[in-house]
Motif scaffolding. Structure first.
Motif, PDB file in Angstrom:
ATOM      1  N   ARG A  92       0.831  -1.198   0.000  1.00 53.61           N
ATOM      2  CA  ARG A  92       0.000   0.000   0.000  1.00 53.61           C
ATOM      3  C   ARG A  92       0.865   1.247   0.000  1.00 53.61           C
ATOM      4  NH1 ARG A  92       0.949  -2.307   4.811  1.00 53.61           N
ATOM      5  NH2 ARG A  92       1.034  -1.060   6.728  1.00 53.61           N
TER       6      ARG A  92
ATOM      7  N   LEU B 277      -6.958   7.948  12.592  1.00 50.78           N
ATOM      8  CA  LEU B 277      -7.813   7.783  11.417  1.00 50.78           C
ATOM      9  C   LEU B 277      -9.282   7.823  11.819  1.00 50.78           C
ATOM     10  CD1 LEU B 277      -5.989   4.908   9.459  1.00 50.78           C
ATOM     11  CD2 LEU B 277      -5.894   7.373   9.008  1.00 50.78           C
TER      12      LEU B 277
ATOM     13  N   VAL C  43     -12.155   8.776   8.902  1.00 47.41           N
ATOM     14  CA  VAL C  43     -11.790   8.053   7.681  1.00 47.41           C
ATOM     15  C   VAL C  43     -12.714   6.851   7.545  1.00 47.41           C
ATOM     16  CG1 VAL C  43      -9.961   6.735   6.546  1.00 47.41           C
ATOM     17  CG2 VAL C  43      -9.398   8.810   7.825  1.00 47.41           C
ATOM     18  N   ASN C  44     -13.256   6.613   6.334  1.00 45.21           N
ATOM     19  CA  ASN C  44     -14.215   5.513   6.174  1.00 45.21           C
ATOM     20  C   ASN C  44     -13.537   4.155   6.324  1.00 45.21           C
ATOM     21  OD1 ASN C  44     -13.532   4.269   3.442  1.00 45.21           O
ATOM     22  ND2 ASN C  44     -13.809   6.396   2.826  1.00 45.21           N
TER      23      ASN C  44
ATOM     24  N   LYS D 217     -13.329   1.332   4.569  1.00 44.85           N
ATOM     25  CA  LYS D 217     -12.549   0.739   3.495  1.00 44.85           C
ATOM     26  C   LYS D 217     -11.194   1.434   3.342  1.00 44.85           C
ATOM     27  CE  LYS D 217     -13.409  -2.132   1.147  1.00 44.85           C
ATOM     28  NZ  LYS D 217     -13.137  -3.587   1.314  1.00 44.85           N
ATOM     29  N   ARG D 218     -11.191   2.762   3.488  1.00 44.26           N
ATOM     30  CA  ARG D 218      -9.924   3.492   3.397  1.00 44.26           C
ATOM     31  C   ARG D 218      -9.028   3.125   4.577  1.00 44.26           C
ATOM     32  NH1 ARG D 218      -5.810   5.371   0.634  1.00 44.26           N
ATOM     33  NH2 ARG D 218      -4.939   7.320   1.440  1.00 44.26           N
ATOM     34  N   MET D 219      -9.627   3.014   5.753  1.00 37.92           N
ATOM     35  CA  MET D 219      -8.863   2.637   6.940  1.00 37.92           C
ATOM     36  C   MET D 219      -8.289   1.234   6.782  1.00 37.92           C
ATOM     37  SD  MET D 219     -10.129   2.671  10.900  1.00 37.92           S
ATOM     38  CE  MET D 219      -9.050   2.073  12.214  1.00 37.92           C
ATOM     39  N   GLN D 220      -9.085   0.321   6.263  1.00 39.47           N
ATOM     40  CA  GLN D 220      -8.612  -1.047   6.008  1.00 39.47           C
ATOM     41  C   GLN D 220      -7.390  -1.034   5.106  1.00 39.47           C
ATOM     42  OE1 GLN D 220     -11.305  -3.293   3.609  1.00 39.47           O
ATOM     43  NE2 GLN D 220      -9.886  -5.005   3.339  1.00 39.47           N
ATOM     44  N   LYS D 221      -7.439  -0.227   4.044  1.00 36.78           N
ATOM     45  CA  LYS D 221      -6.332  -0.175   3.087  1.00 36.78           C
ATOM     46  C   LYS D 221      -5.078   0.404   3.733  1.00 36.78           C
ATOM     47  CE  LYS D 221      -5.224   1.432  -1.582  1.00 36.78           C
ATOM     48  NZ  LYS D 221      -4.938   0.080  -2.072  1.00 36.78           N
ATOM     49  N   LEU D 222      -5.231   1.488   4.486  1.00 30.91           N
ATOM     50  CA  LEU D 222      -4.073   2.113   5.107  1.00 30.91           C
ATOM     51  C   LEU D 222      -3.437   1.218   6.168  1.00 30.91           C
ATOM     52  CD1 LEU D 222      -5.399   5.773   5.474  1.00 30.91           C
ATOM     53  CD2 LEU D 222      -3.540   4.996   3.988  1.00 30.91           C
TER      54      LEU D 222
ATOM     55  N   THR E 243     -10.271  -5.058  10.634  1.00 27.39           N
ATOM     56  CA  THR E 243     -10.274  -3.664  11.092  1.00 27.39           C
ATOM     57  C   THR E 243     -11.355  -3.443  12.133  1.00 27.39           C
ATOM     58  OG1 THR E 243      -9.625  -3.091   8.825  1.00 27.39           O
ATOM     59  CG2 THR E 243     -10.249  -1.269  10.284  1.00 27.39           C
TER      60      THR E 243
END
Length: 404
Positions: free
Chosen positions: A258, A344, A349-350, A352-357, A366
């Motif tokens: 990522r 976050l 932060v939503n 899905k974005r948090m999962q990615k980060l 998460t």
């Protein structure tokens, strides 16, 4: 061709169905019933769905299936993934030994869900709950792979599970922003120490600490970031140390690869170190040792992170085995990852974005780890009123509560 045979034994009269089964040595399997009606129903169902005749019979036993699964994990990668790392393969082999230790009485193609339930019971009786759950998870992978490759008709293990006890049943420890600021200030002081050796050591440890707090990466990721991964004001995560620290490898899952934006201060600090102080090494490491190798995670924790905790006064008093008072660091390097996640959440932060980060493969991870923080943040931002206050109501009626 299936047939029914009447048996008269110690349990009285029973009816045995003999039916074709590709997973057995003789080509037939047997099932016994108390009544002729039950036997006929099973025979007719088997005749109408002769799946076993279509199976690949090259793998007949559970042990052979486990060995084939290990070979796939090592050389091909299962379910379209990359082959597993050497460390993960070693873990799978240890679980395979446990699976093979169970006395499997049936051929692979004849396994039914009750057989897997019996295996689960054996695991729970003979091993810790955590090891039993992990071994059963690997067995799921074995059966799924065999079903996909046509060695068995279906995944008979799909509905059998051991519920995991969350690692985070106990509240996770999260440093506050003030405590993180104290840690970073401690790193600043150590890097500017009058002691030349301390200053030299912290010339490298300081950007590591800033990077850990600003990125939420795992220690095994940020210790081996590549110079080429620093670009566009952030860092590209592409690799990690295998557990044990003996080998540089790819991230544990594809989700671990990522890009993370960094604060300008952190980005400039890490990039400056990479360009002016990084030791020459064949691995493109930013934080290489003088010998060109990567930092040891234990050394970083004890000599770097814990030193910063002590300098910042983030320690608690405890006693050793002899009853003597000792100072114990309040946090571990991994707690900075929790701090990043908490920031976050605070910034809304939503998921899905948090999962990615965070580099989580599944958003469930998460939510399982940080769900209580998300819930707490949502409660803090909600208006406090009862549900009935949201209903459209006629307020012209007289209040009963105020009546004499």
């Amino acid at each position: 061709m299936s047939d029914i045979r009447k048996r008269d034994g110690n349990k009285g009269v029973t009816y045995q169905v003999r039916y074709p089964s590709a997973g057995t040595r003789t080509g037939y399997a047997y099932k016994t019933f108390r009544t002729m009606k039950e036997a006929r129903a099973f025979r007719d169902k088997n005749a109408a769905n002769p799946v076993s005749a279509l199976l690949d019979t090259t793998i007949r036993t559970v042990g052979q299936a486990i060995d084939r699964w290990l070979d796939i994990c090592e050389k091909e990668g299962r379910d379209g993934r990359d082959p597993v790392t050497a460390y993960t393969l070693g873990t799978y082999r240890r679980r395979a030994d446990i699976m093979k230790a169970y006395p499997w009485e049936k051929a692979l193609a004849d396994l039914q869900t009750p057989d897997v339930v019996a295996f689960r019971s054996w695991l729970l009786r003979t091993h810790s709950r955590d090891l039993a759950r992990k071994t059963l998870t690997s067995f799921h992978a074995v059966i799924k792979e065999m079903a996909m490759r046509g060695h068995i008709a279906s995944n008979v293990a799909a509905s059998v599970a051991i519920r995991a006890e969350s690692r985070y049943d106990e509240p996770i420890v999260i440093p506050t922003p003030e405590e993180v600021a104290r840690l970073l200030a401690a790193a600043d002081r150590l890097a500017n120490s009058r002691n030349k050796q301390t200053a030299r050591t912290w010339r490298r440890y300081r950007p590591i600490l800033y990077l850990a707090a600003d990125s939420g990466m795992r220690p095994q990721e940020y210790l081996v970031i590549a110079k080429s991964g620093l670009h566009d004001g952030g860092v590209q995560v592409t690799r990690a140390l295998e557990r044990g620290g003996g080998k540089l490898s790819v991230t544990k899952t594809p989700a671990g690869r990522r890009f993370i934006d960094l604060s300008p201060e952190t980005y400039d600090m890490v990039r400056h170190y990479a360009e002016h102080h990084a030791a020459d090494n064949p691995h493109d490491l930013v934080f290489a040792t003088e010998t060109g190798k990567w930092l040891d995670t234990d050394n970083w924790r004890k000599r770097g992170f814990y030193k910063a905790c002590i300098e910042a006064g983030l320690v608690d008093e405890d006693t050793d085995e002899d009853g003597k008072a000792i100072l114990v660091p309040r946090f571990s390097p991994y707690d900075l990852r929790h701090f990043y996640a908490s920031m976050l959440i605070e910034q809304r932060v939503n998921f899905k974005r948090m999962q990615k980060l965070m580099g989580h493969e599944d958003v469930k991870t998460t939510l399982n780890v940080y769900g209580h923080l998300i819930e707490k943040a949502e409660r803090a931002s909600e208006e406090r009123f009862g549900m009935l206050s949201r209903l459209p109501r006629n307020t012209c009626g007289e209040s009963v509560a105020s009546a004499p």
